[in-house]
Enzyme design. Structure first.
Site, PDB file in Angstrom:
ATOM      1  CE  LYS A  18       8.433 -13.405  -7.868  1.00  0.00           C
ATOM      2  NZ  LYS A  18       7.092 -13.867  -7.558  1.00  0.00           N
ATOM      3  CD  GLU A  67       6.538   1.966 -11.035  1.00  0.00           C
ATOM      4  OE1 GLU A  67       7.069   0.991 -11.617  1.00  0.00           O
ATOM      5  OE2 GLU A  67       5.311   2.122 -10.955  1.00  0.00           O
ATOM      6  N   GLY A  75       5.686 -11.308  -4.533  1.00  0.00           N
ATOM      7  CA  GLY A  75       6.264 -10.024  -4.119  1.00  0.00           C
ATOM      8  C   GLY A  75       5.679  -9.515  -2.807  1.00  0.00           C
ATOM      9  NE  ARG A  76      -0.655 -10.435  -3.540  1.00  0.00           N
ATOM     10  CZ  ARG A  76      -0.503 -10.795  -4.800  1.00  0.00           C
ATOM     11  NH1 ARG A  76       0.396 -10.207  -5.555  1.00  0.00           N
ATOM     12  NH2 ARG A  76      -1.264 -11.747  -5.319  1.00  0.00           N
ATOM     13  CD  GLU A 116      -0.123  -6.656  -6.277  1.00  0.00           C
ATOM     14  OE1 GLU A 116       0.044  -5.479  -6.607  1.00  0.00           O
ATOM     15  OE2 GLU A 116       0.809  -7.418  -5.978  1.00  0.00           O
ATOM     16  CG  HIS A 139      -8.646  13.204  17.387  1.00  0.00           C
ATOM     17  ND1 HIS A 139      -9.356  13.987  18.262  1.00  0.00           N
ATOM     18  CD2 HIS A 139      -7.989  12.275  18.129  1.00  0.00           C
ATOM     19  CE1 HIS A 139      -9.121  13.570  19.508  1.00  0.00           C
ATOM     20  NE2 HIS A 139      -8.292  12.533  19.444  1.00  0.00           N
ATOM     21  CE  LYS A 190       3.435  -3.722 -13.214  1.00  0.00           C
ATOM     22  NZ  LYS A 190       4.041  -5.009 -12.896  1.00  0.00           N
TER      23      LYS A 190
END
Ligand code: F6P
Length: 545
Positions: free
Chosen positions: A209, A215, A269-270, A355, A386, A514
């Site tokens: 965005k 990254e 973004g999310r 977030e 399990h 960051k």
């Protein structure tokens, strides 16, 4: 009316809920069932092909009434309208929040600053359709004239989790294109992915965005270098696409303008998989299925906006979550999809929920004096049975859980599906019912155990039960039902944010890490010495030497 900025614990509903909790928290779900034979029916909502049975919760009719009163008292209805109408409800960033506009009908009119944004949304959708059609059909070719076989989505957070989760979830509807997701700045992630790829037949989509995320830019640069080992600079135009609000930065990176897909500041973004951020989804399953996903979400949007709160799935799920979080003190919630296709669903929800609602300051800038965001976790059933179910059944923590299952499997293997669903139903039953000491004792005796043996083993085999669950039963996993499912959880997040009087659409809490990483990297690169604490200094010393 603007969203209220007031403390929920000061509402009369909250106060009543507190005393109601004190008086009734010893009542069990089993008791609620015995006192009301119609409970299952009365605590079930059906909508389209979704059934939400929330009867296995520690709530009575009165609890539900009080929770619904809470929703009214915080003016939830006007908060919902404000969101849909493009008010700048993300106040700390001064932005409207309109991921719902991305899946609106073409004839809808949704305005931001007086301008209808729906035509722009559809213009981008049209371009996504043309682009994905050309790649899937093979009419678009790579730099040596071969059709594309692989697509790599380079992004992180909302620019990765949503697309990856959906691509996995809709694998059944996929085509020949092989999809890859590179997110971590850990170089081993990108290099492991590139190892399998042929530059002549691979398409890269850089999704960010902001187009400033360390990254993503690092991975995109590494990928471009790798690509240029066999191709020329002018070939980048054929093999790289980008999605961002930051067109200037994309141009600097060298991606051809016809391969640039915009997104907008009114999409978080999310919550962005419905935009061009979902280009990888569109490529993986084709535009018709991508559209189906958006239509399903749009149907859930209408449900959320129009259904009475007592019949409103996102509202009910959010209120239940508030009940456990704020009155029972439950810290986490498990989400257990009984579908291997939904293996990334909880990971995806973690960003959406945590977030958004991981905030400790309210809309007035004051520290809250009540709990907010829940911790979300989970894995598909039956695998999770399990792994961590022991703790849900017999541990010391209260963990409300959502069970999501489908009536039909996609390959139609009845034997498998009946077994899967038998587990699905049995687990919520077991969690609610438990097993008493008397029953355990009887069983052990019937297995011919002596009295001493019986006595010593009983405590370990007792299940207290009374563990709350919601069961969401959906006809079938389709693009449409998946879209509705995701939107259901998106809306749940907002309802909780409204109740807790927090801003759910910003994420300032990710910034400090960051900033410090940048300073530490400068230090590692020997550019300057940052101001470190003793521990960080020692650790960096070990790393650098
Ligand atoms: O981690 C913070 C965050 O800003 C998320 O909200 C976002 O989804 C992610 O980073 C990626 O951001 P971008 O899409 O701008 O690269």
């Amino acid at each position: 009316m603007a969203i209220r900025h007031s403390n929920p614990s000061e509402t009369s509903a909250w106060k009543k809920l507190s005393s109601h909790f004190k008086e009734n928290s010893n009542k069990t779900i089993r008791q609620f069932f015995s006192s009301n034979p119609d409970r299952a029916k009365e605590f079930t909502i059906t909508w389209n092909d979704f059934t939400l049975d929330y009867s296995k919760n520690r709530i009575s009719e009165e609890t539900r009434e009080l929770l619904l009163q809470l929703a009214k008292e915080v003016d939830l209805q006007s908060a919902i309208s404000d969101q849909y109408n493009g008010k700048r409800i993300n106040e700390t960033e001064g932005r409207a929040v309109l991921h719902t506009a991305l899946r609106a009908k073409e004839s809808d009119v949704i305005k931001v600053d007086g301008k209808n944004i729906v035509p722009e949304v559809y213009a981008v959708r049209k371009r996504m359709q043309q682009f994905s059609d050309s790649i899937i059909s093979g009419t678009a070719k790579g730099y040596t004239g071969k059709a594309f076989t692989d697509v790599v989505n380079i992004g992180i957070g909302g620019s990765d989790l949503g697309p990856e989760m959906v691509v996995k979830a809709l694998k059944y509807y996929g085509n020949h294109l092989k999809m890859h997701f590179v997110s971590n700045v850990d170089g081993d992630h990108v290099h492991e992915t590139l190892k399998e790829l042929d530059p002549e037949t691979t398409l890269f989509i850089v999704v960010s965005k902001t187009f400033t995320t360390q990254e993503t830019l690092t991975n995109a640069t590494t990928v471009k270098k790798w690509f240029l080992k066999s191709a020329k600079q002018e070939d980048v135009a054929k093999h790289f696409a980008a999605v961002s609000t930051n067109t200037e930065k994309i141009a600097e990176f060298g991606i051809a303008s016809e391969n640039v897909f915009p997104m907008w500041n009114w999409v978080g973004g999310r919550f962005s998989l419905w935009s061009a951020v979902g280009l990888s989804i569109c490529l993986a399953v084709g535009y018709a299925h991508f559209s189906g996903l958006l239509d399903g979400a749009n149907e859930m949007d209408t449900h959320f906006k129009t259904a009475d709160f007592d019949q409103n799935m996102p509202v009910i799920l959010a209120l239940l979550s508030v009940w456990y979080n704020n009155f029972y003190g439950a810290e986490t919630e498990a989400v257990i999809p009984y579908s291997q296709y939904l293996s990334r669903f909880s990971a995806y929800l973690q960003q959406g929920v945590m977030e958004s609602n991981g905030k400790s300051v309210d809309r007035n800038g004051d520290k809250v004096d009540y709990q907010t965001g829940t911790i979300i976790w989970g894995e598909p059933g039956t695998n999770s049975q399990h792994a961590f179910f022991q703790l849900i059944h017999q541990g010391t923590k209260l963990i409300p859980a959502d069970f999501i299952g489908f009536k039909d499997s996609l390959y139609g293997d009845k034997d498998h599906h009946n077994k899967l669903m038998a587990n699905f139903f049995a687990q919520t039953k077991a969690l609610m019912r438990g097993k008493s000491a008397e029953v355990v004792q009887e069983e052990l005796k019937n297995q011919n155990n002596g009295e001493t043996a019986v006595k010593s083993i009983v405590p370990f085999k007792v299940f207290e039960g009374n563990k709350p669950t919601n069961t969401l039963l959906i006809d079938k996993l389709t693009p449409n039902s998946l879209g509705a499912l995701i939107a259901l959880y998106e809306h749940k997040i907002y309802v909780q944010g409204v109740i807790w009087n927090i801003f759910c659409y910003d994420q300032w809490g990710v910034e400090l890490g960051k900033e410090l990483a940048t300073a530490v990297l400068n230090d590692i690169n020997g550019e300057n010495v940052a101001d470190h604490d003793g521990s960080t200094l020692n650790l960096l010393g070990l790393y650098k030497n």
